[in-house]
Design an enzyme around this catalytic site. Structure first.
Site: not given
Ligand code: M6R
Length: 613
Positions: A2, A27, A74, A100-101, A484, A488, A491, A507, A608
């Site tokens: 949010c 956000r 969100w 937000n929260g 990673e 990527k 997501e 395994h 984000k």
């Molecule tokens: O702001 P942060 O680095 O603490 O965020 C951590 C994760 O939420 C963030 O890296 C998330 O996994 C990304 N969307 C990955 O691309």
């Protein structure tokens, strides 16, 4: 999660709020809404879905007025729907709130308020706030600030709030506990926002509200109070971000712009941390060298992409500092019984500095007596403010939800930190330091080389994007790279993708391999000790007719023979190769997502900054 924004001043607030919300949409984008004061009292407009839906609604039913508040959601409590969209109002419609929260005790509070005659319309936790204030107004001395303070003392959980009251048409109230909130001081008025980029072109001086603080904004200025009503003199800070850093600069998405920014960002980060003679300096680290020598352990905690950076950091730190290093996910660590103490250096890694699980883990480590070092991108964030020492990644705003430049900057920060701790602890010779730094200086150009091969990566992505699944494998330093790359891909393209340590294939996951499965194999650096092992793993894939996409060192003929497609990257020492290799995987995911037609900067269900548990 949010985004909230608010404005008080002489101008019409709606365009200002929409502009701010556009910059906060990363956000959350389940719904958006705005509330303003005008002749008719408080007016609210909301729409489900992206901000464009709210803009359409506002062009059909225009709204003018000020002060105003806005929200991009969100969803946590209650599905994305009109009724669950913010702003929420009290029974009389005279109080409007954006939040937000999470208000954790909302059920208990709303049950009591309903019994008292309040009528609730949504399934959200937020709606309890305007009702609670309304209740306290009726039962208290009638002063809005007092009612707000009393109401907030009853709410538990986390909040950043923007509040309007029709009884106080010249004021905008804001409150913060556990969720980020800033107050901006500009020429045309005062602002609140979840982060600086939202108001960057309107306010160059900001107050970072602390937990438990309330701000009252009017055309005459800003007053800050603690929850007990004590006035506070806030620290005002200058913003040194440039307004254009929050723009796309001609790229079709923020993510693509951020991928391309990596050579510049890393070069600057490297130079900032070296002294004039090219030795490691790390001017931001304020840990006492004697404490560093006494350290026995390092515990690194983070979430998502930042966790992959932590995994890489563990390997480097172990190798270069002689310390025992452990990593964990924030959401796991906070519920452990960790054996950490004052001889443990706790490292929190976070782009935003607001991730709830990382913050909670950091606070647990603090209680256990650890020194806290954070690697963070956002000055003024909660993590930065609560750490003993910070390495800033200095990437500028990262707006694409998928983290790219923040990740490679985190990897570089770990490389620099490893040299620094290794030198202070006497584990790394000057010769090895110099060699390592020489290799680091080549990284920005190596990334540039990969970026120049974007067209080839796009062709490969186009060819493989339509399968249901993909596997990513790597070993040692490039095992986190595999994780990673898979993250990527899933997501932003929504293709199921799994990252695996290549040695673990037999395994279990080897059962997945058939002629349809793309297997992205990170097998750079021909002379390193895991290269041969990696090649054996790739042959296992080949034997089962998997579709091999290799990320290999320039000129590697062996990889070329086995792979169906190959992305060459410049020769880089193995322990630094993840910083280069991951860029190929960022591009691969990017173009796969483009072929699949997803919204790359705002992938579904994600936000984000994950400020809730
Ligand atoms: O702001 P942060 O680095 O603490 O965020 C951590 C994760 O939420 C963030 O890296 C998330 O996994 C990304 N969307 C990955 O691309």
């Amino acid at each position: 999660m949010c985004g909230i924004v608010g404005y008080v001043g002489q101008a019409d607030s709606v365009p200002i709020i929409l502009e701010g919300l556009k910059r906060l949409e990363y956000r959350g984008y389940d719904s958006a809404g705005v509330a303003v004061h005008n002749e008719g009292g408080l007016s609210v407009r909301k729409s489900v879905g992206r901000l464009t839906a709210l803009e359409e609604e506002l062009s059909e039913r225009p709204l003018r007025g000020q002060p105003g508040i806005g929200h991009t959601r969100w969803a946590t409590h209650g599905e994305p729907s009109g009724v669950n969209s913010h702003p929420h109002t009290d029974t009389s419609g005279g109080i409007a709130v954006v939040h937000n929260g999470i208000i954790e005790n909302y059920q208990e509070l709303s049950d009591a308020l309903e019994a008292d005659g309040h009528i609730f319309h949504s399934e959200t936790d937020t709606e309890v706030i305007p009702h609670l204030i309304e209740h306290e107004l009726k039962n208290g001395d009638g002063a809005f600030l007092d009612a707000l303070l009393t109401a907030l003392k009853k709410a538990t959980g986390a909040y950043a709030l923007g509040i309007l009251s029709s009884d106080e048409p010249d004021k905008l109230y804001a409150a913060r506990l556990g969720s980020p909130l800033i107050v901006g001081l500009g020429e045309e008025g005062y602002f609140i926002a979840s982060d600086v980029p939202a108001i960057i072109n309107r306010a160059r001086r900001v107050i970072y509200l602390e937990d438990g603080e309330i701000a009252v904004l009017s055309s005459n200025g800003v007053e800050v109070f603690k929850l007990d009503g004590t006035p506070v003199t806030p620290e005002i800070k200058d913003v040194d971000l440039k307004p254009e850093s929050a723009e796309r600069a001609g790229f079709e998405t923020f993510m693509l712009k951020e991928i391309h920014e990596q050579p510049r960002v890393l070069r600057a980060l490297l130079e900032k941390n070296l002294d004039d003679s090219g030795h490691i300096a790390m001017p931001e680290i304020s840990l006492d060298p004697n404490q560093i020598k006494k350290l026995r352990r390092v515990m690194i905690v983070s979430c998502g992409t930042a966790y992959h950076a932590a995994m890489y950091g563990r390997l480097l730190l172990e190798n270069m500092t002689g310390l025992a290093v452990e990593t964990d996910l924030g959401s796991e660590f906070r519920y452990r019984y960790p054996k950490i103490d004052r001889d443990t250096l706790f490292i929190a890694v976070s782009q935003s500095g607001e991730t709830a699980d990382t913050l909670a883990s950091m606070r647990l480590a603090r209680k256990k007596g650890c020194r806290i070092l954070s690697i963070c991108n956002v000055p003024g964030s909660t993590l930065v403010r609560e750490s003993d020492s910070v390495i800033f990644t200095d990437c500028g705003p990262e707006i694409g939800v998928a983290s790219t430049k923040a990740y490679t900057a985190q990897l570089l920060a770990f490389a620099l930190l490893s040299i620094y701790l290794g030198r202070v602890r006497g584990e790394l010779s000057e010769i090895n330091e110099a060699e390592f730094i020489r290799a680091l200086r080549r990284i920005p150009d190596a990334i540039h080389y990969v970026l120049e091969r974007s067209d080839l990566v796009q062709k490969i992505a186009d060819k493989h994007h339509d399968g249901p699944s993909a596997l990513y494998i790597g070993r040692r330093y490039n095992y986190p790279t595999a994780l990673e790359g898979a993250l990527k891909n899933k997501e932003i393209s929504y293709q199921h993708a799994e990252g695996y340590a290549a040695g673990e294939m037999k395994h279990g996951p080897i059962a997945l391999i058939n002629e349809y499965l793309p297997v992205v194999c990170i097998c750079t650096k021909t002379e390193d000790e895991v290269y041969e092992k990696m090649m054996s793993n790739i042959r296992e894939v080949e034997a089962r007719h998997g579709r091999i996409i290799a990320v290999a060192t320039d000129g590697d003929k062996t990889a070329d023979k086995i792979a169906e497609d190959i992305i060459y990257v410049p020769d880089t020492r193995e322990d630094l190769s993840p910083i280069v290799n991951v860029v190929a995987l960022q591009l691969l995911a990017y173009y796969a997502a483009q072929s699949r037609g997803t919204d790359i900067d705002k992938p579904r269900n994600l936000a984000k900054s994950v400020t809730v548990e």
